[in-house]
Structure formats: C-alpha cells, structure tokens
Design an enzyme around this catalytic site. Structure first.
Site, mmCIF file in Angstrom:
data_model
loop_
_atom_site.group_PDB
_atom_site.id
_atom_site.type_symbol
_atom_site.label_atom_id
_atom_site.label_comp_id
_atom_site.label_asym_id
_atom_site.label_seq_id
_atom_site.Cartn_x
_atom_site.Cartn_y
_atom_site.Cartn_z
ATOM 1 N N ARG A 237 0.825 -1.193 -0.170
ATOM 2 C CA ARG A 237 0.002 -0.249 0.017
ATOM 3 C C ARG A 237 0.794 1.325 0.214
ATOM 4 O O ARG A 237 1.994 0.988 0.418
ATOM 5 C CB ARG A 237 -0.838 0.052 1.220
ATOM 6 N N GLU A 266 -4.203 7.594 -4.562
ATOM 7 C CA GLU A 266 -4.511 7.101 -5.995
ATOM 8 C C GLU A 266 -5.678 7.785 -6.526
ATOM 9 O O GLU A 266 -6.776 7.761 -5.822
ATOM 10 C CB GLU A 266 -4.585 5.725 -5.733
ATOM 11 N N HIS A 285 -1.789 0.684 -10.184
ATOM 12 C CA HIS A 285 -2.227 0.007 -9.129
ATOM 13 C C HIS A 285 -3.143 -1.326 -9.930
ATOM 14 O O HIS A 285 -3.907 -1.755 -9.759
ATOM 15 C CB HIS A 285 -3.275 0.508 -8.226
#
Length: 325
Positions: A237, A266, A285
């Site tokens: 993360r 993000e 991601h």
C-alpha cells in the site's frame, strides 16, 4: 423475504445474477457526490455490503444498523473500518489466495522493468532518440544471481520469492512478523531483521498489509541504509512508505531505482514528482488486473457474502480471530 444487500461496484452479469438470486439488491456503480444521499438512505435497511474502491468509514457503517456482513472485492481490508465492524460483531470477508500468482507476476515485472530500465529505454526509442548503440550510461543491471529481500513473506511475498529463486537463481532473504518455514525449506530463504535486509539486498520488495504498525515503515532512515545500487519495489500500500523520502532518495542517488504499483494518493496526480523521474517505474495499481483474476476475485467475494449471510465465516473472514474471542 430476501435479505437486502447493497452492491456498490459493477460486476460481471453472471455474478450479479447469483446475487440477485439470493438477495434483494440495491446497486450503485461506485459512490460519488451524485448518488451519495441515495446510498446513505439504502444503508438504513442493508444487511449486506459488497464492492470495492470506496472508503467505508465508521461514519458510513454506523448508518447501517441492520448490517450483518460485508464483502470486499480485494485482499486488502484498509478501505473498511475493521475495528468498528469487529466491535459490532460484523464479519468482513475478503479475497486472499485467488490473486497471489497474478500479483506476483506484476511485482516481478516491476523488478525486471526497473533493472533493465525498460520504460525509460522504450520511451527513448518511441521518441526517436535511439540514434546509436546504447552505451554504458544507459546500461541496466542483472537480476539473476542477485539478492532479493522481501518485507512481508505472506502468500504474495512467497510467490515473488519463488519466481526469484527458481527462475533467476536469486538469494532470498526476508523479514516478517514470524518465520516462514516453508520459504526457508523450499526456497532456502534467510530470516532476518529489517535493518539487515535493507543493508544487504539488491532488490527490496515490500508486501506488508497497511496497519498502524506498518504505516511509513520505510522512510528516509531506511532508504539511507540501502545500497546505492539497490532497487526498491512496493506492491503493498502506498502509505507503507514515505513517498517524499523515496523521491529524495531517487533524485539524490541514494538508491538506484524504484518500481511502484501503489501510491499515497491514487490515482497518482500528474503533478507528482515521481512522474518526472526516469528511475521510477509507475504502474496504476494493476497487481491483480487481469481478466481471469478479477473474475475470480468477484466470484470469491460473492461466495463470501452468500456464506457469511448464511452464518458461515469459516473461509476468508478478515476478522474471524477477533470475532471468535
């Protein structure tokens, strides 16, 4: 009467049909300012939640007094207030296992891309700047035979280590809350503290969950411990690392390069200094983003919710230990 469930992410038709067969579904294709009020109203009668990519804070969850189970279409649980759910004896189901191999593929792609400067050199070719034989200034570095240090030797960390050991004859060392005896036996992995791992690894891959203990786990102090030739990979993360400290380490040559699939914010803003660095490979991601794996994740999440609302949390319950205390 069917239990009322909120589906807050669009899913494939066959999996939506399975939910419709079992429950009374209220559907939102993501939560935004336009439908937030309707979502809050639906929470009043919801007994189940299923979806992803929305922060389910205690403020949201407190508006669902009838909630009996939640199912996230992800292995990570940080978008839910897990402590709050546990206080209310509500299971949170997630999807470990089905994405291990695909995510490991992605992380090893980052290792290869950073080592061989693949994105930087591909851009050079596309822009017409390849005008002569590549010289030493553009050389990459070998992966085979190097030392791979993994922080967080869980399922995905093990799958990455397996690729390094069997595919590239890499020396594997790892740091974890507890020893992984399978990794030590099958991959000849060495268990060590984080500081020793940072100082001696050629490639450092972080695969820890985001918890209060792991937030900002890697910062300026830790980057300074690494070799100047080290390549840093983050697939956990974004908040596990200090992003500003990483930028400084890349600019100053404290480390050689970084490959990132996750970020503090993000989507990553185009204004981020990371976007200006040739020695940073940035993925949006996509750890589990293949057609096959994403379908498996949805199927698993649907199974999880059906089971949980029928009283079975024996598989894939993120807070099962706490609920059983």
């Amino acid at each position: 009467m069917k239990k009322k469930v909120i589906l807050y992410r669009d899913i494939p038709a066959q999996e939506r049909q399975r939910l419709d067969n079992q429950f009374d579904i209220t559907f939102f294709n993501g939560i935004n300012e336009e439908n937030k009020d309707a979502f809050i109203a639906a929470l009043a009668d919801a007994e189940g939640l299923i979806g992803t990519s929305t922060n389910m804070s205690s403020e949201f969850l407190s508006l669902a007094p009838k909630l009996k189970a939640a199912s996230t279409i992800s292995v990570g649980t940080d978008l839910y207030d897990l402590n709050y759910l546990t206080e209310r004896s509500i299971p949170l189901m997630h999807t470990p296992g089905v994405l291990n191999e695909t995510t490991a593929d992605t992380l090893f792609t980052l290792i290869m891309c950073t080592a061989r400067r693949a994105v930087e050199l591909s851009t050079m070719v596309r822009e017409g700047r390849w005008t002569s034989n590549v010289g030493e200034a553009l050389y990459g570095t070998d992966v085979h035979g190097k030392t791979l240090g993994i922080i967080g030797m869980g399922r995905i960390g093990y799958a990455i280590a397996k690729r390094g050991h069997f595919g590239f004859d890499m020396k594997i060392q790892y740091s974890n809350r507890s020893r992984n005896l399978d990794a030590e036996k099958e991959l000849n992995a060495t268990y060590m503290d984080i500081e020793s791992l940072l100082k001696t690894s050629d490639f450092i891959c972080v695969m820890t969950p985001l918890t209060p203990q792991t937030e900002r786990l890697i910062g300026a102090k830790e980057f300074a411990m690494m070799k100047e030739s080290a390549i840093f990979i983050n697939g956990s993360r974004g908040k596990v690392i200090d992003e500003a400290a990483l930028v400084e380490a890349l600019i100053n040559g404290t480390i050689r390069a970084a490959g990132l699939d996750v970020f503090e914010v993000e989507p990553l803003p185009a204004s981020s200094p990371l976007c200006k660095l040739d020695n940073a490979v940035l993925f949006p991601h996509i750890g589990s983003a293949t057609t096959e794996t994403r379908l498996k994740m949805v199927t698993c999440a649907v199974d999880n919710l059906i089971n949980a609302l029928n009283g079975d949390i024996s598989q894939n319950c993120a807070n099962k230990k706490q609920l059983n205390r």
